[in-house]
Design an enzyme around this catalytic site. Structure first.
Site, PDB file in Angstrom:
ATOM      1  N   SER A  50       0.817  -1.206   0.000  1.00  0.00           N
ATOM      2  CA  SER A  50       0.000   0.000   0.000  1.00  0.00           C
ATOM      3  C   SER A  50       0.857   1.264   0.000  1.00  0.00           C
ATOM      4  O   SER A  50       2.057   1.225   0.300  1.00  0.00           O
ATOM      5  CB  SER A  50      -0.913   0.029   1.230  1.00  0.00           C
ATOM      6  OG  SER A  50      -0.142   0.266   2.404  1.00  0.00           O
ATOM      7  N   ASP A  84      -1.376  -1.018  -3.727  1.00  0.00           N
ATOM      8  CA  ASP A  84      -2.709  -0.820  -3.144  1.00  0.00           C
ATOM      9  C   ASP A  84      -2.925   0.586  -2.589  1.00  0.00           C
ATOM     10  O   ASP A  84      -2.009   1.223  -2.079  1.00  0.00           O
ATOM     11  CB  ASP A  84      -2.905  -1.843  -2.025  1.00  0.00           C
ATOM     12  CG  ASP A  84      -4.363  -2.038  -1.656  1.00  0.00           C
ATOM     13  OD1 ASP A  84      -5.212  -2.034  -2.567  1.00  0.00           O
ATOM     14  OD2 ASP A  84      -4.641  -2.223  -0.454  1.00  0.00           O
ATOM     15  N   HIS A  85      -4.177   1.041  -2.686  1.00  0.00           N
ATOM     16  CA  HIS A  85      -4.618   2.320  -2.112  1.00  0.00           C
ATOM     17  C   HIS A  85      -3.687   3.476  -2.489  1.00  0.00           C
ATOM     18  O   HIS A  85      -3.215   4.234  -1.631  1.00  0.00           O
ATOM     19  CB  HIS A  85      -4.750   2.213  -0.590  1.00  0.00           C
ATOM     20  CG  HIS A  85      -6.034   1.574  -0.160  1.00  0.00           C
ATOM     21  ND1 HIS A  85      -7.257   2.168  -0.346  1.00  0.00           N
ATOM     22  CD2 HIS A  85      -6.287   0.373   0.418  1.00  0.00           C
ATOM     23  CE1 HIS A  85      -8.215   1.369   0.123  1.00  0.00           C
ATOM     24  NE2 HIS A  85      -7.642   0.268   0.571  1.00  0.00           N
ATOM     25  N   ASP A 106      -6.996   5.062  -5.461  1.00  0.00           N
ATOM     26  CA  ASP A 106      -8.012   5.407  -4.460  1.00  0.00           C
ATOM     27  C   ASP A 106      -8.319   6.901  -4.469  1.00  0.00           C
ATOM     28  O   ASP A 106      -7.587   7.699  -3.891  1.00  0.00           O
ATOM     29  CB  ASP A 106      -7.534   4.969  -3.080  1.00  0.00           C
ATOM     30  CG  ASP A 106      -8.610   5.121  -2.011  1.00  0.00           C
ATOM     31  OD1 ASP A 106      -9.705   5.628  -2.332  1.00  0.00           O
ATOM     32  OD2 ASP A 106      -8.354   4.720  -0.861  1.00  0.00           O
ATOM     33  N   HIS A 183     -11.971  -1.153   7.101  1.00  0.00           N
ATOM     34  CA  HIS A 183     -10.542  -1.380   7.275  1.00  0.00           C
ATOM     35  C   HIS A 183     -10.172  -1.401   8.766  1.00  0.00           C
ATOM     36  O   HIS A 183     -10.859  -0.815   9.607  1.00  0.00           O
ATOM     37  CB  HIS A 183      -9.733  -0.268   6.607  1.00  0.00           C
ATOM     38  CG  HIS A 183      -9.869  -0.223   5.113  1.00  0.00           C
ATOM     39  ND1 HIS A 183     -10.773   0.589   4.478  1.00  0.00           N
ATOM     40  CD2 HIS A 183      -9.213  -0.881   4.131  1.00  0.00           C
ATOM     41  CE1 HIS A 183     -10.663   0.428   3.163  1.00  0.00           C
ATOM     42  NE2 HIS A 183      -9.723  -0.457   2.931  1.00  0.00           N
ATOM     43  N   GLY A 212     -11.180  -4.646   3.754  1.00  0.00           N
ATOM     44  CA  GLY A 212     -11.496  -4.808   5.170  1.00  0.00           C
ATOM     45  C   GLY A 212     -11.915  -6.217   5.542  1.00  0.00           C
ATOM     46  O   GLY A 212     -12.671  -6.420   6.494  1.00  0.00           O
ATOM     47  N   ASN A 233      -9.401  -8.676   0.143  1.00  0.00           N
ATOM     48  CA  ASN A 233      -8.222  -8.009   0.701  1.00  0.00           C
ATOM     49  C   ASN A 233      -8.087  -8.259   2.202  1.00  0.00           C
ATOM     50  O   ASN A 233      -9.049  -8.051   2.956  1.00  0.00           O
ATOM     51  CB  ASN A 233      -8.313  -6.496   0.474  1.00  0.00           C
ATOM     52  CG  ASN A 233      -7.980  -6.097  -0.944  1.00  0.00           C
ATOM     53  OD1 ASN A 233      -7.995  -6.904  -1.860  1.00  0.00           O
ATOM     54  ND2 ASN A 233      -7.685  -4.820  -1.136  1.00  0.00           N
ATOM     55  N   THR A 236      -5.024  -6.343   8.209  1.00  0.00           N
ATOM     56  CA  THR A 236      -4.935  -6.237   9.667  1.00  0.00           C
ATOM     57  C   THR A 236      -4.784  -7.597  10.341  1.00  0.00           C
ATOM     58  O   THR A 236      -4.090  -7.714  11.358  1.00  0.00           O
ATOM     59  CB  THR A 236      -6.173  -5.506  10.213  1.00  0.00           C
ATOM     60  OG1 THR A 236      -6.236  -4.197   9.631  1.00  0.00           O
ATOM     61  CG2 THR A 236      -6.117  -5.366  11.716  1.00  0.00           C
TER      62      THR A 236
END
Length: 282
Positions: A50, A84-85, A106, A183, A212, A233, A236
């Protein structure tokens, strides 16, 4: 094995009615854990880095990208590399020389019109350079620097008609949608709107992406894939496993100073987490 393209893995999963898991890479140990679990389960996976991870590495994409690519290249598993993002056009443009086959641009913080404009520009550039592009519509919530967002707040979830127009106007290859997950969840308590997922699948021609997923129970993920989700995805959950293993080791061995002693169980804990998600999506 050489890197596989994200588009190839997404297409194969979609045609088979399966999901494909994408796991966030922050350290070398993350990449090694993902590769080990992919080999163990025989399931392909996407290693994703990310923009926040790039910031953690001093704003330098190349070193962590090269490390992840090297881990994938030395693995027998089918692995892809995804950026990512991404909010920065400069970082998006760095994806191609760094070996990424895909990126998620994003612009979800912008107004709808500005989101469409920026994402369409990103998609044009990406396609000119052979990059498969994912985008986001709706407010998944829980991103770093944002206030907590209730996934059930009116207006938060992705509207199918708007999603259809958005995909047509931007030309993106996949769409991340807001359907009840968030997320950075450390407890797996999210309840997804499966009827909405089905409506979105019917409304848009491109694969759907669930962000998330760490906070989504296994059966909810299975139902989401059955309803139309493809790319799942996970970030965490790996960090929770990593930190838990490090904390447990240092609690038991407070005088330890060699990081290899606690990074090894941390890597193993992440691999076990990845393997569990691999079995769920497959």
């Amino acid at each position: 094995m050489p890197l596989v393209s994200t588009a190839e893995l997404i297409t194969a999963a979609r045609e088979a009615g399966l999901g494909i898991a994408a796991f966030n890479v922050i350290t070398l140990e993350h990449a090694e854990a993902i590769a080990a679990a992919a080999e163990l389960t025989g399931r392909p996976a996407i290693l994703q880095i990310s923009e926040n991870a790039v910031k953690f590495h001093g704003g330098r994409l190349a070193p962590i990208a090269a490390a992840a690519a090297a881990v994938a290249g030395s693995s027998d598993a089918r692995l892809a590399l995804h950026l990512d993002h991404v909010e920065s056009f400069d970082l998006l443009r760095a994806a191609h020389p760094a070996g990424f086959s895909s990126a998620m641009f994003d612009a979800s913080k912008l107004s709808y019109g500005e989101n469409v404009k920026a994402t369409a520009e990103a998609a044009r550039w990406a396609h000119e350079h052979g990059i498969w592009l994912e985008a986001e519509l709706g407010k998944v919530g829980g991103k770093e620097g944002e206030a907590p967002l209730d996934a059930h707040t009116p207006g938060v979830r992705t509207d199918p008609a708007e999603a259809a127009a958005y995909v047509a106007d931007t030309g993106v290859d996949a769409l991340a949608v807001a359907v009840g997950s968030s997320h950075a969840m450390t407890e797996r308590t999210a309840a997804l709107d499966h009827a909405l997922i089905s409506e979105l699948r019917a409304a848009v021609p491109v694969p759907l992406v669930l962000h998330g997923s760490s906070g989504v129970p296994d059966e909810e993920i299975r139902r989401a894939i059955a309803a139309g989700m493809v790319k799942i995805n996970v970030g965490t959950a790996l960090n929770t496993a990593f930190t838990g293993a490090v904390r447990a080791f240092l609690d038991a061995e407070p005088s330890a100073v060699d990081p290899r002693k606690y990074l090894a169980p941390a890597r193993e804990a992440m691999a076990e987490t990845v393997a569990r998600f691999q079995r769920v999506v497959g």
